[in-house]
Motif scaffolding. Structure first.
Motif, PDB file in Angstrom:
ATOM      1  N   UNK A   1     120.650 112.302  34.577  1.00 57.18           N
ATOM      2  CA  UNK A   1     120.532 113.760  34.469  1.00 57.18           C
ATOM      3  C   UNK A   1     121.348 114.299  33.304  1.00 57.18           C
ATOM      4  N   UNK A   2     122.521 113.715  33.062  1.00 59.16           N
ATOM      5  CA  UNK A   2     123.322 114.123  31.902  1.00 59.16           C
ATOM      6  C   UNK A   2     122.592 113.822  30.599  1.00 59.16           C
ATOM      7  N   UNK A   3     121.890 112.701  30.571  1.00 62.28           N
ATOM      8  CA  UNK A   3     121.174 112.291  29.371  1.00 62.28           C
ATOM      9  C   UNK A   3     119.938 113.149  29.125  1.00 62.28           C
ATOM     10  N   UNK A   4     119.176 113.415  30.171  1.00 60.58           N
ATOM     11  CA  UNK A   4     117.897 114.105  30.015  1.00 60.58           C
ATOM     12  C   UNK A   4     117.986 115.605  30.208  1.00 60.58           C
ATOM     13  N   UNK A   5     119.047 116.084  30.848  1.00 56.40           N
ATOM     14  CA  UNK A   5     119.196 117.519  31.074  1.00 56.40           C
ATOM     15  C   UNK A   5     118.529 117.970  32.354  1.00 56.40           C
ATOM     16  N   UNK A   6     118.795 119.194  32.690  1.00 62.42           N
ATOM     17  CA  UNK A   6     118.222 119.817  33.874  1.00 62.42           C
ATOM     18  C   UNK A   6     116.846 120.354  33.507  1.00 62.42           C
ATOM     19  N   UNK A   7     115.821 119.898  34.200  1.00 60.92           N
ATOM     20  CA  UNK A   7     114.447 120.272  33.854  1.00 60.92           C
ATOM     21  C   UNK A   7     114.229 121.780  33.931  1.00 60.92           C
ATOM     22  N   UNK A   8     114.828 122.437  34.904  1.00 65.92           N
ATOM     23  CA  UNK A   8     114.676 123.886  35.032  1.00 65.92           C
ATOM     24  C   UNK A   8     115.285 124.635  33.857  1.00 65.92           C
ATOM     25  N   UNK A   9     116.461 124.197  33.429  1.00 67.66           N
ATOM     26  CA  UNK A   9     117.113 124.840  32.288  1.00 67.66           C
ATOM     27  C   UNK A   9     116.342 124.593  31.002  1.00 67.66           C
ATOM     28  N   UNK A  10     115.837 123.379  30.827  1.00 63.48           N
ATOM     29  CA  UNK A  10     115.054 123.060  29.633  1.00 63.48           C
ATOM     30  C   UNK A  10     113.804 123.940  29.584  1.00 63.48           C
ATOM     31  N   UNK A  11     113.131 124.086  30.720  1.00 65.57           N
ATOM     32  CA  UNK A  11     111.937 124.936  30.782  1.00 65.57           C
ATOM     33  C   UNK A  11     112.285 126.392  30.486  1.00 65.57           C
ATOM     34  N   UNK A  12     113.414 126.856  30.989  1.00 60.13           N
ATOM     35  CA  UNK A  12     113.833 128.241  30.742  1.00 60.13           C
ATOM     36  C   UNK A  12     114.109 128.473  29.254  1.00 60.13           C
ATOM     37  N   UNK A  13     114.814 127.541  28.602  1.00 67.26           N
ATOM     38  CA  UNK A  13     115.072 127.669  27.169  1.00 67.26           C
ATOM     39  C   UNK A  13     113.769 127.634  26.374  1.00 67.26           C
ATOM     40  N   UNK A  14     112.857 126.755  26.763  1.00 70.67           N
ATOM     41  CA  UNK A  14     111.573 126.674  26.069  1.00 70.67           C
ATOM     42  C   UNK A  14     110.804 127.978  26.206  1.00 70.67           C
ATOM     43  N   UNK A  15     110.825 128.570  27.396  1.00 70.57           N
ATOM     44  CA  UNK A  15     110.128 129.839  27.604  1.00 70.57           C
ATOM     45  C   UNK A  15     110.771 130.958  26.792  1.00 70.57           C
ATOM     46  N   UNK A  16     112.093 130.941  26.690  1.00 70.32           N
ATOM     47  CA  UNK A  16     112.795 131.942  25.890  1.00 70.32           C
ATOM     48  C   UNK A  16     112.346 131.880  24.441  1.00 70.32           C
ATOM     49  N   UNK A  17     112.284 130.660  23.876  1.00 67.93           N
ATOM     50  CA  UNK A  17     111.873 130.533  22.470  1.00 67.93           C
ATOM     51  C   UNK A  17     110.394 130.849  22.287  1.00 67.93           C
ATOM     52  N   UNK A  18     109.583 130.569  23.293  1.00 70.34           N
ATOM     53  CA  UNK A  18     108.168 130.957  23.222  1.00 70.34           C
ATOM     54  C   UNK A  18     108.050 132.480  23.205  1.00 70.34           C
ATOM     55  N   UNK A  19     108.884 133.156  24.004  1.00 73.65           N
ATOM     56  CA  UNK A  19     108.887 134.620  24.004  1.00 73.65           C
ATOM     57  C   UNK A  19     109.325 135.176  22.652  1.00 73.65           C
ATOM     58  N   UNK A  20     110.343 134.571  22.047  1.00 68.59           N
ATOM     59  CA  UNK A  20     110.802 135.000  20.724  1.00 68.59           C
ATOM     60  C   UNK A  20     109.677 134.839  19.707  1.00 68.59           C
ATOM     61  N   UNK A  21     109.013 133.702  19.750  1.00 67.20           N
ATOM     62  CA  UNK A  21     107.909 133.451  18.821  1.00 67.20           C
ATOM     63  C   UNK A  21     106.783 134.472  19.012  1.00 67.20           C
TER      64      UNK A  21
END
Length: 66
Positions: A32-52
């Motif tokens: 989990x430390x290596x791959x990250x938290x899937x929920x947080x990764x999805x949230x960051x991706x959605x944030x950048x999609x919103x910015x775009x």
């Protein structure tokens, strides 16, 4: 016929790896430390999609077109 036995070993190998990671706590934490938290990764991706999308709406230019 050999490909069937190799495929079977691959399936059992994946199952064994999954079981090992699932039941040995330090390995699960490290993964989990290596791959990250899937929920947080999805949230960051959605944030950048919103910015775009906002930049496209305001400027009419694809911000990631290069």
């Amino acid at each position: 016929m050999a490909h069937v036995s190799i495929k079977s070993y691959g399936i059992f190998g994946i199952f064994y790896l999954y079981q090992t990671l699932d039941h040995i706590e330090p390995l699960r934490g490290w993964l989990q430390d290596l791959t990250g938290n899937a929920g947080k990764v999805q949230a960051f991706a959605q944030t950048w999609a919103n910015v775009s999308n906002q930049l496209n709406r305001v400027g009419g230019v694809d911000a990631f077109a290069g």
